[in-house]
Design a protein around this motif. Structure first.
Motif, PDB file in Angstrom:
ATOM      1  N   ASN A  32      -9.916  10.576   3.882  1.00 48.36           N
ATOM      2  CA  ASN A  32     -10.836   9.510   4.135  1.00 48.36           C
ATOM      3  C   ASN A  32     -10.739   8.540   3.071  1.00 48.36           C
ATOM      4  O   ASN A  32     -11.632   7.674   2.676  1.00 48.36           O
ATOM      5  N   THR A  33      -9.632   8.228   2.533  1.00 48.09           N
ATOM      6  CA  THR A  33      -9.021   7.065   1.756  1.00 48.09           C
ATOM      7  C   THR A  33      -8.997   5.912   2.154  1.00 48.09           C
ATOM      8  O   THR A  33      -8.547   5.761   3.215  1.00 48.09           O
ATOM      9  N   LEU A  34      -8.866   4.826   1.190  1.00 43.94           N
ATOM     10  CA  LEU A  34      -8.543   3.386   1.651  1.00 43.94           C
ATOM     11  C   LEU A  34      -7.211   3.187   1.194  1.00 43.94           C
ATOM     12  O   LEU A  34      -6.900   2.905  -0.149  1.00 43.94           O
ATOM     13  N   PRO A  35      -6.129   3.119   2.204  1.00 45.27           N
ATOM     14  CA  PRO A  35      -4.908   2.812   1.316  1.00 45.27           C
ATOM     15  C   PRO A  35      -4.538   1.584   0.935  1.00 45.27           C
ATOM     16  O   PRO A  35      -4.333   0.694   1.809  1.00 45.27           O
ATOM     17  N   ILE A  36      -5.017   1.109  -0.480  1.00 44.38           N
ATOM     18  CA  ILE A  36      -4.972  -0.207  -0.916  1.00 44.38           C
ATOM     19  C   ILE A  36      -3.693  -0.909  -0.703  1.00 44.38           C
ATOM     20  O   ILE A  36      -3.577  -2.206  -0.808  1.00 44.38           O
ATOM     21  N   PHE A  37      -2.627  -0.236  -0.531  1.00 39.51           N
ATOM     22  CA  PHE A  37      -1.266  -0.749  -0.663  1.00 39.51           C
ATOM     23  C   PHE A  37      -0.656  -0.906   0.853  1.00 39.51           C
ATOM     24  O   PHE A  37       0.709  -1.173   1.079  1.00 39.51           O
ATOM     25  N   SER A  38      -1.413  -0.492   1.645  1.00 40.29           N
ATOM     26  CA  SER A  38      -0.876  -0.533   3.153  1.00 40.29           C
ATOM     27  C   SER A  38      -0.989  -1.979   3.670  1.00 40.29           C
ATOM     28  O   SER A  38      -1.572  -2.896   2.993  1.00 40.29           O
ATOM     29  N   ASP A  39      -0.333  -2.291   4.877  1.00 38.53           N
ATOM     30  CA  ASP A  39      -0.312  -3.465   5.604  1.00 38.53           C
ATOM     31  C   ASP A  39      -1.765  -3.771   5.948  1.00 38.53           C
ATOM     32  O   ASP A  39      -2.585  -2.907   6.262  1.00 38.53           O
ATOM     33  N   SER A  40      -1.891  -5.091   6.110  1.00 39.41           N
ATOM     34  CA  SER A  40      -3.258  -5.753   6.551  1.00 39.41           C
ATOM     35  C   SER A  40      -3.762  -4.949   7.826  1.00 39.41           C
ATOM     36  O   SER A  40      -4.989  -4.681   7.887  1.00 39.41           O
ATOM     37  N   LYS A  41      -2.931  -4.789   8.726  1.00 42.46           N
ATOM     38  CA  LYS A  41      -3.368  -4.285   9.917  1.00 42.46           C
ATOM     39  C   LYS A  41      -3.889  -2.861   9.770  1.00 42.46           C
ATOM     40  O   LYS A  41      -4.803  -2.385  10.552  1.00 42.46           O
ATOM     41  N   THR A  42      -3.023  -2.079   9.158  1.00 45.52           N
ATOM     42  CA  THR A  42      -3.667  -0.636   8.889  1.00 45.52           C
ATOM     43  C   THR A  42      -5.034  -0.829   8.227  1.00 45.52           C
ATOM     44  O   THR A  42      -5.842   0.157   8.576  1.00 45.52           O
ATOM     45  N   LEU A  43      -5.074  -1.475   7.264  1.00 45.71           N
ATOM     46  CA  LEU A  43      -6.197  -1.658   6.358  1.00 45.71           C
ATOM     47  C   LEU A  43      -7.353  -1.976   7.267  1.00 45.71           C
ATOM     48  O   LEU A  43      -8.414  -1.407   7.254  1.00 45.71           O
ATOM     49  N   LYS A  44      -7.131  -2.894   8.159  1.00 42.76           N
ATOM     50  CA  LYS A  44      -8.321  -3.439   9.113  1.00 42.76           C
ATOM     51  C   LYS A  44      -8.455  -2.273   9.963  1.00 42.76           C
ATOM     52  O   LYS A  44      -9.758  -2.282  10.029  1.00 42.76           O
ATOM     53  N   ASN A  45      -7.757  -1.690  10.456  1.00 45.42           N
ATOM     54  CA  ASN A  45      -8.010  -0.564  11.442  1.00 45.42           C
ATOM     55  C   ASN A  45      -8.914   0.411  10.859  1.00 45.42           C
ATOM     56  O   ASN A  45      -9.692   0.782  11.545  1.00 45.42           O
ATOM     57  N   ASP A  59      -7.865  -9.570  -1.324  1.00 47.36           N
ATOM     58  CA  ASP A  59      -8.000 -10.360  -2.508  1.00 47.36           C
ATOM     59  C   ASP A  59      -7.793  -9.758  -3.707  1.00 47.36           C
ATOM     60  O   ASP A  59      -7.065 -10.213  -4.746  1.00 47.36           O
ATOM     61  N   TYR A  60      -8.560  -8.390  -3.811  1.00 46.27           N
ATOM     62  CA  TYR A  60      -8.745  -7.703  -5.245  1.00 46.27           C
ATOM     63  C   TYR A  60      -7.269  -7.129  -5.725  1.00 46.27           C
ATOM     64  O   TYR A  60      -6.918  -7.233  -6.615  1.00 46.27           O
ATOM     65  N   PHE A  61      -6.382  -6.967  -4.502  1.00 41.59           N
ATOM     66  CA  PHE A  61      -5.256  -6.259  -4.670  1.00 41.59           C
ATOM     67  C   PHE A  61      -4.043  -6.851  -4.447  1.00 41.59           C
ATOM     68  O   PHE A  61      -2.946  -6.461  -4.582  1.00 41.59           O
ATOM     69  N   ARG A  62      -4.177  -8.168  -4.082  1.00 48.62           N
ATOM     70  CA  ARG A  62      -2.904  -8.990  -3.677  1.00 48.62           C
ATOM     71  C   ARG A  62      -1.887  -8.880  -4.825  1.00 48.62           C
ATOM     72  O   ARG A  62      -0.830  -8.804  -4.335  1.00 48.62           O
ATOM     73  N   ASP A  63      -2.133  -9.227  -5.870  1.00 45.26           N
ATOM     74  CA  ASP A  63      -0.980  -9.210  -6.668  1.00 45.26           C
ATOM     75  C   ASP A  63      -0.520  -7.876  -7.178  1.00 45.26           C
ATOM     76  O   ASP A  63       0.848  -7.862  -7.252  1.00 45.26           O
ATOM     77  N   SER A  64      -1.213  -6.981  -7.177  1.00 42.27           N
ATOM     78  CA  SER A  64      -1.010  -5.419  -7.465  1.00 42.27           C
ATOM     79  C   SER A  64      -0.181  -5.045  -6.307  1.00 42.27           C
ATOM     80  O   SER A  64       0.879  -4.269  -6.501  1.00 42.27           O
ATOM     81  N   ARG A  65      -0.389  -5.665  -5.074  1.00 43.52           N
ATOM     82  CA  ARG A  65       0.341  -5.137  -3.725  1.00 43.52           C
ATOM     83  C   ARG A  65       1.558  -5.626  -3.942  1.00 43.52           C
ATOM     84  O   ARG A  65       2.578  -4.993  -3.564  1.00 43.52           O
ATOM     85  N   ASN A  66       1.957  -6.807  -4.417  1.00 38.93           N
ATOM     86  CA  ASN A  66       3.080  -7.490  -4.553  1.00 38.93           C
ATOM     87  C   ASN A  66       4.209  -6.677  -5.393  1.00 38.93           C
ATOM     88  O   ASN A  66       5.467  -6.398  -5.031  1.00 38.93           O
ATOM     89  N   LYS A  67       3.589  -6.272  -6.586  1.00 38.94           N
ATOM     90  CA  LYS A  67       4.297  -5.607  -7.523  1.00 38.94           C
ATOM     91  C   LYS A  67       4.397  -4.201  -7.122  1.00 38.94           C
ATOM     92  O   LYS A  67       5.673  -3.633  -7.451  1.00 38.94           O
ATOM     93  N   TYR A  68       3.731  -3.540  -6.265  1.00 38.42           N
ATOM     94  CA  TYR A  68       3.790  -2.137  -5.830  1.00 38.42           C
ATOM     95  C   TYR A  68       5.116  -2.056  -5.047  1.00 38.42           C
ATOM     96  O   TYR A  68       5.935  -1.112  -5.131  1.00 38.42           O
ATOM     97  N   PHE A  69       5.212  -3.102  -4.140  1.00 39.70           N
ATOM     98  CA  PHE A  69       6.552  -3.083  -3.369  1.00 39.70           C
ATOM     99  C   PHE A  69       7.883  -3.310  -4.131  1.00 39.70           C
ATOM    100  O   PHE A  69       8.794  -2.813  -3.655  1.00 39.70           O
ATOM    101  N   GLU A  70       7.515  -4.168  -5.010  1.00 36.53           N
ATOM    102  CA  GLU A  70       8.863  -4.467  -5.987  1.00 36.53           C
ATOM    103  C   GLU A  70       9.282  -3.081  -6.670  1.00 36.53           C
ATOM    104  O   GLU A  70      10.493  -2.757  -6.417  1.00 36.53           O
ATOM    105  N   TYR A  71       8.329  -2.333  -7.082  1.00 33.26           N
ATOM    106  CA  TYR A  71       8.643  -0.990  -7.794  1.00 33.26           C
ATOM    107  C   TYR A  71       9.227   0.037  -6.840  1.00 33.26           C
ATOM    108  O   TYR A  71      10.201   0.758  -7.015  1.00 33.26           O
ATOM    109  N   LEU A  72       8.207   0.107  -5.753  1.00 34.82           N
ATOM    110  CA  LEU A  72       8.825   1.049  -4.674  1.00 34.82           C
ATOM    111  C   LEU A  72      10.431   0.997  -4.085  1.00 34.82           C
ATOM    112  O   LEU A  72      10.990   1.780  -3.856  1.00 34.82           O
ATOM    113  N   ASN A  73      10.750  -0.472  -4.251  1.00 40.63           N
ATOM    114  CA  ASN A  73      11.977  -0.629  -3.555  1.00 40.63           C
ATOM    115  C   ASN A  73      13.079  -0.437  -4.696  1.00 40.63           C
ATOM    116  O   ASN A  73      14.358  -0.923  -4.323  1.00 40.63           O
ATOM    117  N   ASP A  74      12.794   0.109  -5.959  1.00 36.26           N
ATOM    118  CA  ASP A  74      13.618   0.086  -7.065  1.00 36.26           C
ATOM    119  C   ASP A  74      13.342   1.475  -7.572  1.00 36.26           C
ATOM    120  O   ASP A  74      13.157   1.752  -8.594  1.00 36.26           O
TER     121      ASP A  74
END
Length: 308
Positions: free
Chosen positions: A185-198, A260-275
């Motif tokens: 029952n969590t909110l996946p804050i780093f998921s894409d907008s469509k998943t989070l919206k659903n 809006d709250y996680f926008r910058d963190s989300r960008n960093k998250y995928f940068e780290y995840l891809n390395d």
């Protein structure tokens, strides 16, 4: 995801964070998933601002001293103490209610989980452990074990204290229960907008029409909104609830606020995840720092029990 823990040794000014991958083995039996979750956990910590240069950040499985200490502590811990552990009792009680073998689906990792957590804490002489209310018992067990060991062998372990955040220590999940991976029952804050919206738009609400006044304190949506909004925003949303607001509008506001709250963190998250190589280097460096402390602590402990 894999749980992560933290602790402080205020006497030395050390802040310790680790990925509890071996704790996850109590439930996770999938190698590829384990590796995926380890990287996601590391990327999450770093994306949300953890500075590995300022703290000790490592993967639990990279510190063999933890598991050696866990066995030592197992031999100094009564079964009765573990029988009272909440996680074990919860599953056992459900089995009894269902009329099946009380120990169904209970492995020894789950049963001895509090001892491994105690080793995580005591090995580094952590004296402050930030926890939610549901984790207080684990720190209390660590205290009991440390005090018992100290009474036998002399002053060895620091007696840890738990610390609970001043604000609510339990975050409400999308189904109204405590937010937990176990409840899905969590909110996946780093998921894409469509998943989070659903996920957000599937949160259940009552049947009150848009114009009807609503109780914000009885709303999952408002409870989540508060976590990502400032005091002024919360006040305005509360007033909109009292005056009447459509549930769809609340969900749109919640989605926009979280993004809006996680926008910058989300960008960093995928940068780290891809390395992955970079994440490996961070965890390896952290493990080296952790083992410098762990090896000294374990040597003292083994000297106390007479094995060195």
């Amino acid at each position: 995801m894999i749980a992560c823990w933290s602790g402080y040794n205020l006497n030395c000014g050390l802040y310790i964070y680790f990925i509890a991958d071996y704790h996850a083995l109590t439930a996770l039996k999938n190698g590829p998933k384990m590796k995926e979750y380890i990287y996601k956990s590391a990327a999450t910590w770093l994306a949300l601002g953890l500075d590995p240069e300022q703290v000790i950040f490592y993967k639990q499985s990279d510190i063999p001293e933890i598991f050696e200490l866990s066995w030592i502590l197992s031999c100094h811990t009564s079964k009765g103490l573990l029988n009272r552990a909440h996680a074990y009792k919860s599953i056992r009680d459900k089995n009894i209610e269902a009329g099946i073998d009380p120990d169904t689906d209970i492995n020894m990792g789950l049963y001895t989980y509090p001892i491994l957590m105690t080793a995580d804490i005591l090995l580094f002489h952590s004296n402050v452990i930030p926890v939610g209310k549901d984790q207080i018992q684990h720190v209390e067990i660590a205290r009991d074990i440390a005090q018992s060991f100290n009474s036998l062998y002399g002053e060895t372990f620091t007696i840890p204290e738990y610390q609970i955040a001043d604000q609510s220590s339990v975050l409400i999940g999308v189904d109204g229960r405590k937010m937990s991976k176990s409840y899905n029952n969590t909110l996946p804050i780093f998921s894409d907008s469509k998943t989070l919206k659903n996920i957000i738009f599937k949160i259940k609400t009552n049947s009150l029409p848009p114009e009807a006044p609503k109780d914000p304190d009885d709303s999952i949506l408002f409870s989540l909104y508060k976590e990502f909004s400032d005091e002024s925003q919360v006040h305005k949303m509360r007033e909109r609830f009292y005056k009447g607001i459509a549930w769809g509008d609340v969900k749109k506001e919640l989605l926009a606020t979280i993004e809006d709250y996680f926008r910058d963190s989300r960008n960093k998250y995928f940068e780290y995840l891809n390395d992955a190589a970079y994440l490996d280097s961070i965890l390896k460096a952290g493990a080296q720092k952790a083992r410098e402390i762990a090896s000294k602590s374990l040597k003292d402990i083994k000297n106390k029990i007479g094995t060195v």
